[in-house]
Enzyme design. Structure first.
Site, mmCIF file in Angstrom:
data_model
loop_
_atom_site.group_PDB
_atom_site.id
_atom_site.type_symbol
_atom_site.label_atom_id
_atom_site.label_comp_id
_atom_site.label_asym_id
_atom_site.label_seq_id
_atom_site.Cartn_x
_atom_site.Cartn_y
_atom_site.Cartn_z
ATOM 1 N N LYS A 180 -0.795 5.803 -8.424
ATOM 2 C CA LYS A 180 -0.282 4.756 -7.536
ATOM 3 C C LYS A 180 1.040 5.108 -6.879
ATOM 4 C CE LYS A 180 -2.335 1.845 -6.692
ATOM 5 N NZ LYS A 180 -3.367 1.865 -5.619
ATOM 6 N N HIS A 189 -3.589 13.765 -10.519
ATOM 7 C CA HIS A 189 -2.511 12.991 -11.136
ATOM 8 C C HIS A 189 -1.962 13.736 -12.352
ATOM 9 C CE1 HIS A 189 -3.143 9.708 -8.503
ATOM 10 N NE2 HIS A 189 -4.154 9.150 -9.112
ATOM 11 N N SER A 222 2.844 -1.341 -9.141
ATOM 12 C CA SER A 222 1.591 -0.967 -8.505
ATOM 13 C C SER A 222 0.552 -0.530 -9.541
ATOM 14 C CB SER A 222 1.839 0.165 -7.501
ATOM 15 O OG SER A 222 0.657 0.491 -6.806
ATOM 16 N N PHE A 244 0.487 2.058 6.275
ATOM 17 C CA PHE A 244 -0.142 1.259 5.215
ATOM 18 C C PHE A 244 -1.089 0.218 5.807
ATOM 19 C CE2 PHE A 244 -0.526 -2.072 2.080
ATOM 20 C CZ PHE A 244 -0.732 -1.362 0.911
ATOM 21 N N ARG A 288 -2.571 -2.784 -2.115
ATOM 22 C CA ARG A 288 -2.028 -4.122 -2.347
ATOM 23 C C ARG A 288 -0.922 -4.473 -1.359
ATOM 24 N NH1 ARG A 288 1.671 -6.704 -5.571
ATOM 25 N NH2 ARG A 288 2.646 -4.687 -5.980
#
Length: 293
Positions: A61, A106, A136, A227, A255
């Site tokens: 995230k 990640h 997040s 975004f 989000r």
């Protein structure tokens, strides 16, 4: 990719996870990873990239991406992605792609397959400030039905501080790539800079990749990777993933993407506790994070 192919991939995911609940975490060299990743670790560690491949590394995230034609995992395979059959793994997808490939991970620096450094692959690391990253990640864990139940917010903060979440400690993650950035030619970027001055950061990436593009193209890239555009893009917002995996009625995959949203979640007491621990865990480095822009 045709609409039929996109639909079949989504259906494969739905079928694969129909009877699967949240996966437990298992340690791999001290780092908690999802069980399917841990079970397939040897094949991940043995992966040999091509010298022209580009590695994009982030703590969960902390990244951003965009495209409207192909689902993100098929365009930029996730190295350590392993799913129940019939969904292909990240390694399976990479076998079908010609280099140069964009490969996402990640994994903390110490778990990146050594072939990336032996072949002198270029790598871009994107870091996000700890508080926004935590917020997040919490919302992501709430909606991601394959990761351990995050529990209540007040209990999630100490889990983050102790590095008990999937992919381990944020502190070790950001420090690991920071301390190796010069020796391994890693372009270290900050999420906050990409939000505050996206054109400058895109230009930095272009120079790092030895690419020469027009100002018009750079402006288009900035617009497409905003975004707002990504949130509206079904291939980037993961709306094609069935709710059995990503329940976006709980929280959308994309989000807010704001810098400073942590202020809407941390109480003053939680913020003070977090800041004191942060100072202790980050006192050996001077990474210029910003919690506001």
């Amino acid at each position: 990719m045709s609409e039929e192919e996109k639909l079949s991939y989504s259906e494969a995911i739905k079928k694969a996870y129909a009877s699967v609940s949240r996966f437990p975490l298992f340690p791999v060299r001290g780092i908690p990873l999802m069980s399917l990743i841990a079970q397939n670790w040897d094949s991940i560690w043995a992966f040999r990239p091509e010298p022209s491949d580009l590695l994009i590394a982030t703590y969960p995230k902390a990244d951003a991406e965009a495209c409207k034609r192909v689902p993100t995992p098929l365009r930029s395979p996730f190295l350590e992605s392993f799913n129940p059959p019939p969904v292909p793994s990240g390694l399976d997808l990479l076998k079908e792609m010609d280099p140069p490939r964009i490969i996402k991970t990640h994994l903390p620096f110490q778990l990146v397959p050594p072939g990336f450094w032996e072949n002198k692959c270029k790598a871009i690391y994107v870091a996000r400030n700890a508080k926004d990253n935590l917020v997040s990640y919490y919302h992501f864990d709430c909606m991601n039905m394959t990761q351990p139940d995050p529990g209540p917010w007040e209990g999630y903060i100490p889990k983050f501080m102790r590095g008990e979440l999937a992919w381990g400690s944020w502190y070790d993650h950001v420090k690991g790539y920071w301390m190796k950035r010069e020796k391994k030619n890693i372009l270290y970027l900050f999420y906050e800079d990409m939000k505050g001055n996206p054109q400058r950061e895109v230009e930095r990436i272009m120079r790092y990749l030895d690419l020469s593009v027009s100002d018009e193209i750079i402006s288009q890239i900035v617009e497409l990777t905003s975004f707002k555009n990504m949130k509206e893009n079904p291939m980037a917002n993961y709306s094609w993933i069935p709710a059995v995996v990503f329940d976006q009625s709980i929280s959308p995959f994309m989000r807010k993407g704001e810098v400073g949203d942590w202020r809407n979640h941390f109480t003053p007491e939680q913020s003070k506790m977090f800041d004191e621990d942060y100072e202790k865990q980050m006192n050996d480095v001077n990474i210029p994070f910003r919690t506001l822009i």
